[in-house]
Design a protein around this motif. Structure first.
Motif, PDB file in Angstrom:
ATOM      1  N   ASN A 152     -22.539  -0.451   6.871  1.00 49.23           N
ATOM      2  CA  ASN A 152     -21.755  -1.463   7.571  1.00 49.23           C
ATOM      3  C   ASN A 152     -21.127  -2.414   6.559  1.00 49.23           C
ATOM      4  OD1 ASN A 152     -22.222  -0.726  10.294  1.00 49.23           O
ATOM      5  ND2 ASN A 152     -24.232  -1.689  10.252  1.00 49.23           N
ATOM      6  N   PHE A 153     -19.838  -2.691   6.738  1.00 44.60           N
ATOM      7  CA  PHE A 153     -19.178  -3.717   5.941  1.00 44.60           C
ATOM      8  C   PHE A 153     -18.036  -4.295   6.769  1.00 44.60           C
ATOM      9  CE2 PHE A 153     -17.413   0.405   4.808  1.00 44.60           C
ATOM     10  CZ  PHE A 153     -16.035   0.221   4.859  1.00 44.60           C
ATOM     11  N   SER A 154     -17.604  -5.478   6.390  1.00 42.98           N
ATOM     12  CA  SER A 154     -16.641  -6.214   7.201  1.00 42.98           C
ATOM     13  C   SER A 154     -15.301  -6.360   6.492  1.00 42.98           C
ATOM     14  CB  SER A 154     -17.193  -7.612   7.522  1.00 42.98           C
ATOM     15  OG  SER A 154     -17.227  -8.389   6.333  1.00 42.98           O
ATOM     16  N   LEU A 155     -14.351  -6.972   7.185  1.00 40.50           N
ATOM     17  CA  LEU A 155     -13.045  -7.235   6.588  1.00 40.50           C
ATOM     18  C   LEU A 155     -13.174  -8.156   5.375  1.00 40.50           C
ATOM     19  CD1 LEU A 155     -10.834  -7.652   9.777  1.00 40.50           C
ATOM     20  CD2 LEU A 155     -10.746  -5.778   8.122  1.00 40.50           C
ATOM     21  N   TYR A 156     -14.185  -9.002   5.371  1.00 40.97           N
ATOM     22  CA  TYR A 156     -14.445  -9.866   4.218  1.00 40.97           C
ATOM     23  C   TYR A 156     -14.590  -9.007   2.959  1.00 40.97           C
ATOM     24  CZ  TYR A 156     -17.091 -12.996   1.123  1.00 40.97           C
ATOM     25  OH  TYR A 156     -17.529 -13.726   0.056  1.00 40.97           O
ATOM     26  N   ASP A 157     -15.312  -7.901   3.067  1.00 39.71           N
ATOM     27  CA  ASP A 157     -15.492  -6.993   1.934  1.00 39.71           C
ATOM     28  C   ASP A 157     -14.198  -6.252   1.606  1.00 39.71           C
ATOM     29  OD1 ASP A 157     -18.432  -7.390   1.726  1.00 39.71           O
ATOM     30  OD2 ASP A 157     -18.435  -6.414   3.690  1.00 39.71           O
ATOM     31  N   VAL A 158     -13.530  -5.792   2.647  1.00 37.60           N
ATOM     32  CA  VAL A 158     -12.313  -4.998   2.464  1.00 37.60           C
ATOM     33  C   VAL A 158     -11.242  -5.776   1.719  1.00 37.60           C
ATOM     34  CG1 VAL A 158     -10.385  -3.913   3.704  1.00 37.60           C
ATOM     35  CG2 VAL A 158     -12.734  -3.503   4.454  1.00 37.60           C
ATOM     36  N   TYR A 159     -11.069  -7.046   2.082  1.00 41.09           N
ATOM     37  CA  TYR A 159     -10.006  -7.843   1.472  1.00 41.09           C
ATOM     38  C   TYR A 159     -10.216  -8.049  -0.025  1.00 41.09           C
ATOM     39  CZ  TYR A 159      -8.592  -9.045   6.267  1.00 41.09           C
ATOM     40  OH  TYR A 159      -8.175  -9.002   7.574  1.00 41.09           O
ATOM     41  N   SER A 160     -11.450  -7.900  -0.491  1.00 39.21           N
ATOM     42  CA  SER A 160     -11.724  -8.079  -1.921  1.00 39.21           C
ATOM     43  C   SER A 160     -11.999  -6.746  -2.619  1.00 39.21           C
ATOM     44  CB  SER A 160     -12.912  -9.024  -2.115  1.00 39.21           C
ATOM     45  OG  SER A 160     -14.065  -8.547  -1.439  1.00 39.21           O
ATOM     46  N   ALA A 161     -11.653  -5.637  -1.973  1.00 36.55           N
ATOM     47  CA  ALA A 161     -11.908  -4.313  -2.549  1.00 36.55           C
ATOM     48  C   ALA A 161     -11.043  -4.075  -3.790  1.00 36.55           C
ATOM     49  CB  ALA A 161     -11.616  -3.233  -1.510  1.00 36.55           C
ATOM     50  N   ASP A 162     -11.585  -3.265  -4.703  1.00 39.82           N
ATOM     51  CA  ASP A 162     -10.815  -2.860  -5.878  1.00 39.82           C
ATOM     52  C   ASP A 162      -9.791  -1.787  -5.517  1.00 39.82           C
ATOM     53  OD1 ASP A 162     -12.315  -4.535  -7.610  1.00 39.82           O
ATOM     54  OD2 ASP A 162     -13.908  -3.033  -7.676  1.00 39.82           O
ATOM     55  N   GLU A 163     -10.168  -0.899  -4.613  1.00 38.06           N
ATOM     56  CA  GLU A 163      -9.272   0.152  -4.132  1.00 38.06           C
ATOM     57  C   GLU A 163      -9.634   0.473  -2.689  1.00 38.06           C
ATOM     58  OE1 GLU A 163      -8.344   3.615  -6.784  1.00 38.06           O
ATOM     59  OE2 GLU A 163      -9.954   2.754  -8.016  1.00 38.06           O
ATOM     60  N   ALA A 164      -8.702   1.089  -2.008  1.00 39.99           N
ATOM     61  CA  ALA A 164      -8.963   1.599  -0.660  1.00 39.99           C
ATOM     62  C   ALA A 164      -8.131   2.856  -0.464  1.00 39.99           C
ATOM     63  CB  ALA A 164      -8.623   0.553   0.397  1.00 39.99           C
ATOM     64  N   PHE A 165      -8.641   3.752   0.355  1.00 40.29           N
ATOM     65  CA  PHE A 165      -7.894   4.971   0.655  1.00 40.29           C
ATOM     66  C   PHE A 165      -8.357   5.530   1.988  1.00 40.29           C
ATOM     67  CE2 PHE A 165     -11.590   6.241  -1.837  1.00 40.29           C
ATOM     68  CZ  PHE A 165     -12.061   7.385  -1.214  1.00 40.29           C
ATOM     69  N   VAL A 166      -7.549   6.426   2.533  1.00 37.13           N
ATOM     70  CA  VAL A 166      -7.903   7.091   3.785  1.00 37.13           C
ATOM     71  C   VAL A 166      -7.909   8.596   3.552  1.00 37.13           C
ATOM     72  CG1 VAL A 166      -6.993   5.230   5.218  1.00 37.13           C
ATOM     73  CG2 VAL A 166      -5.495   7.140   4.596  1.00 37.13           C
ATOM     74  N   THR A 167      -8.639   9.310   4.413  1.00 40.66           N
ATOM     75  CA  THR A 167      -8.762  10.757   4.261  1.00 40.66           C
ATOM     76  C   THR A 167      -8.417  11.474   5.558  1.00 40.66           C
ATOM     77  OG1 THR A 167     -11.113  10.741   4.884  1.00 40.66           O
ATOM     78  CG2 THR A 167     -10.591  10.485   2.554  1.00 40.66           C
ATOM     79  N   GLY A 168      -7.869  12.668   5.415  1.00 47.44           N
ATOM     80  CA  GLY A 168      -7.545  13.495   6.568  1.00 47.44           C
ATOM     81  C   GLY A 168      -7.241  14.907   6.124  1.00 47.44           C
ATOM     82  N   THR A 169      -7.360  15.850   7.036  1.00 51.93           N
ATOM     83  CA  THR A 169      -7.134  17.257   6.706  1.00 51.93           C
ATOM     84  C   THR A 169      -5.734  17.488   6.165  1.00 51.93           C
ATOM     85  OG1 THR A 169      -8.743  18.035   8.333  1.00 51.93           O
ATOM     86  CG2 THR A 169      -7.042  19.590   7.669  1.00 51.93           C
ATOM     87  N   PHE A 170      -4.725  16.849   6.756  1.00 50.92           N
ATOM     88  CA  PHE A 170      -3.352  17.095   6.325  1.00 50.92           C
ATOM     89  C   PHE A 170      -3.037  16.415   4.997  1.00 50.92           C
ATOM     90  CE2 PHE A 170       1.158  15.683   6.294  1.00 50.92           C
ATOM     91  CZ  PHE A 170       1.713  16.930   6.020  1.00 50.92           C
ATOM     92  N   GLY A 171      -3.269  15.124   4.901  1.00 53.08           N
ATOM     93  CA  GLY A 171      -2.847  14.368   3.727  1.00 53.08           C
ATOM     94  C   GLY A 171      -3.849  14.318   2.595  1.00 53.08           C
ATOM     95  N   GLY A 172      -5.088  14.808   2.822  1.00 54.33           N
ATOM     96  CA  GLY A 172      -6.100  14.684   1.787  1.00 54.33           C
ATOM     97  C   GLY A 172      -6.487  13.224   1.621  1.00 54.33           C
ATOM     98  N   LEU A 173      -6.334  12.704   0.406  1.00 55.38           N
ATOM     99  CA  LEU A 173      -6.615  11.303   0.123  1.00 55.38           C
ATOM    100  C   LEU A 173      -5.303  10.553  -0.075  1.00 55.38           C
ATOM    101  CD1 LEU A 173      -9.287  12.856  -0.736  1.00 55.38           C
ATOM    102  CD2 LEU A 173      -9.702  10.917  -2.263  1.00 55.38           C
ATOM    103  N   THR A 174      -5.127   9.466   0.662  1.00 53.36           N
ATOM    104  CA  THR A 174      -3.918   8.651   0.555  1.00 53.36           C
ATOM    105  C   THR A 174      -4.322   7.223   0.218  1.00 53.36           C
ATOM    106  OG1 THR A 174      -2.804   9.995   2.246  1.00 53.36           O
ATOM    107  CG2 THR A 174      -1.835   7.843   1.727  1.00 53.36           C
ATOM    108  N   PRO A 175      -3.778   6.655  -0.873  1.00 59.58           N
ATOM    109  CA  PRO A 175      -4.156   5.290  -1.247  1.00 59.58           C
ATOM    110  C   PRO A 175      -3.635   4.254  -0.255  1.00 59.58           C
ATOM    111  CG  PRO A 175      -2.408   6.108  -2.678  1.00 59.58           C
ATOM    112  CD  PRO A 175      -2.847   7.266  -1.832  1.00 59.58           C
ATOM    113  N   VAL A 176      -4.398   3.188  -0.094  1.00 53.17           N
ATOM    114  CA  VAL A 176      -3.998   2.052   0.732  1.00 53.17           C
ATOM    115  C   VAL A 176      -3.697   0.894  -0.213  1.00 53.17           C
ATOM    116  CG1 VAL A 176      -4.749   0.375   2.470  1.00 53.17           C
ATOM    117  CG2 VAL A 176      -5.406   2.789   2.682  1.00 53.17           C
ATOM    118  N   ASN A 177      -2.500   0.330  -0.111  1.00 51.85           N
ATOM    119  CA  ASN A 177      -2.139  -0.745  -1.040  1.00 51.85           C
ATOM    120  C   ASN A 177      -2.044  -2.121  -0.382  1.00 51.85           C
ATOM    121  OD1 ASN A 177       0.389  -0.568   0.281  1.00 51.85           O
ATOM    122  ND2 ASN A 177       1.101   0.949  -1.207  1.00 51.85           N
TER     123      ASN A 177
END
Length: 305
Positions: free
Chosen positions: A246-271
């Protein structure tokens, strides 16, 4: 131009594909199903998205296992074995002369209804099966650009009323979340669980990197994504700390990197998330590293067949 994890390079061959509908191969413009189909009437159906790489259906065992689990959970009786369904998929690929960079959508609905109704007892046919295979290569431009997310007020559901692990046709709540994100100027939606923790995105699974650790949600309120599982496996194999927590938006906003995963796109960075830029101040990109490790798992799956 629409930007997001499902952006694909244009391929004019898709205008002439043959689509499988209940034992028939039909041109794209003629591929139709009854308005009394239970999937159309009440979203009563399940589906899988599968990739073809170098002539091989990647992670097909995992995809078929998930489909059979979904069918059992929803009480849809599949009239094919896993081997027979794979055979039908290969027929679709053969008739369309497809060998690489192909995305396959396998859709099963409960069947045709006697009259518009939720009641499964009013189904008067066996399950309907549609297989759509398209030439689809993920846009490199979109991958390099990365995507922006907006946190939707639409929550991922609790397992006691519509289990998020179920890959079903009932996707309206995810569509609502995406509409909110688009109206806010973002590419896709980030969704919280019923307790306010970060869960997933509207169509992909979410990961973040914090001080050398990879975090993703507990899995209790998100799709049990095949690519998600493979990224976690890649981390464990390569001694990269990876936590389902479990983690919150508080953690997300201070993340070093973020990305999403899916069968079609694989790994896509979130900026960007909720207007806040995600800037990697480290010496290496975990998204790039994990993308390579994920590709290694794909190649390993291809080589073992």
């Amino acid at each position: 131009m629409i930007h997001g994890t499902h952006n694909a390079e244009h391929d004019e061959r898709n205008e002439h594909i043959q689509i499988y509908v209940n034992g028939e191969f039909l041109p794209r413009k003629d591929a139709k199903i009854s308005v009394f189909d239970s999937g159309y009437l009440v979203g009563d159906g399940i589906w899988e998205g599968i990739r073809l790489h170098k002539g091989k259906l990647v992670f097909i065992e995992e995809h078929l296992k998930r489909m059979w689990q979904a069918a059992k959970a929803t009480g849809i009786t599949l009239k094919w074995t896993k081997e027979e369904l794979m055979g039908l998929i290969h027929q679709v690929l053969l008739i369309n002369k497809m060998e690489d960079h192909v995305h396959i959508r396998v859709m099963v609905t409960r069947g045709i209804k006697k009259t518009p109704s939720q009641d499964p007892r009013l189904t008067i046919s066996g399950p309907n099966l549609v297989i759509i295979a398209e030439h689809k290569k993920a846009s490199e431009e979109s991958r390099k650009k990365g995507i922006s997310l907006f946190t939707s007020t639409i929550r991922r559901g609790s397992p006691d009323y519509l289990d998020p692990k179920l890959n079903c046709h009932s996707k309206l709540h995810e569509v609502q979340a995406l509409i909110q994100a688009i109206e806010a100027g973002a590419d896709e939606a980030l969704m919280l669980d019923v307790n306010g923790f970060v869960s997933t995105c509207n169509a992909t699974n979410f990961f973040m990197v914090m001080e050398g650790e990879v975090w993703t949600s507990t899995g209790e309120y998100c799709m049990n994504g095949i690519t998600r599982a493979k990224v976690i496996e890649a981390c464990h194999r390569n001694n990269i700390p990876c936590y389902q927590k479990n983690f919150s938006l508080y953690d997300v906003y201070s993340a070093d990197e973020a990305f999403v995963t899916g069968t079609f796109g694989g790994l896509t960075p979130v900026n960007q998330i909720d207007g806040k830029n995600i800037i990697n101040s480290g010496n290496e990109s975990y998204v790039e590293k994990l993308s390579k490790l994920y590709q290694d798992l794909i190649q390993e799956d291809i080589d073992k067949k």
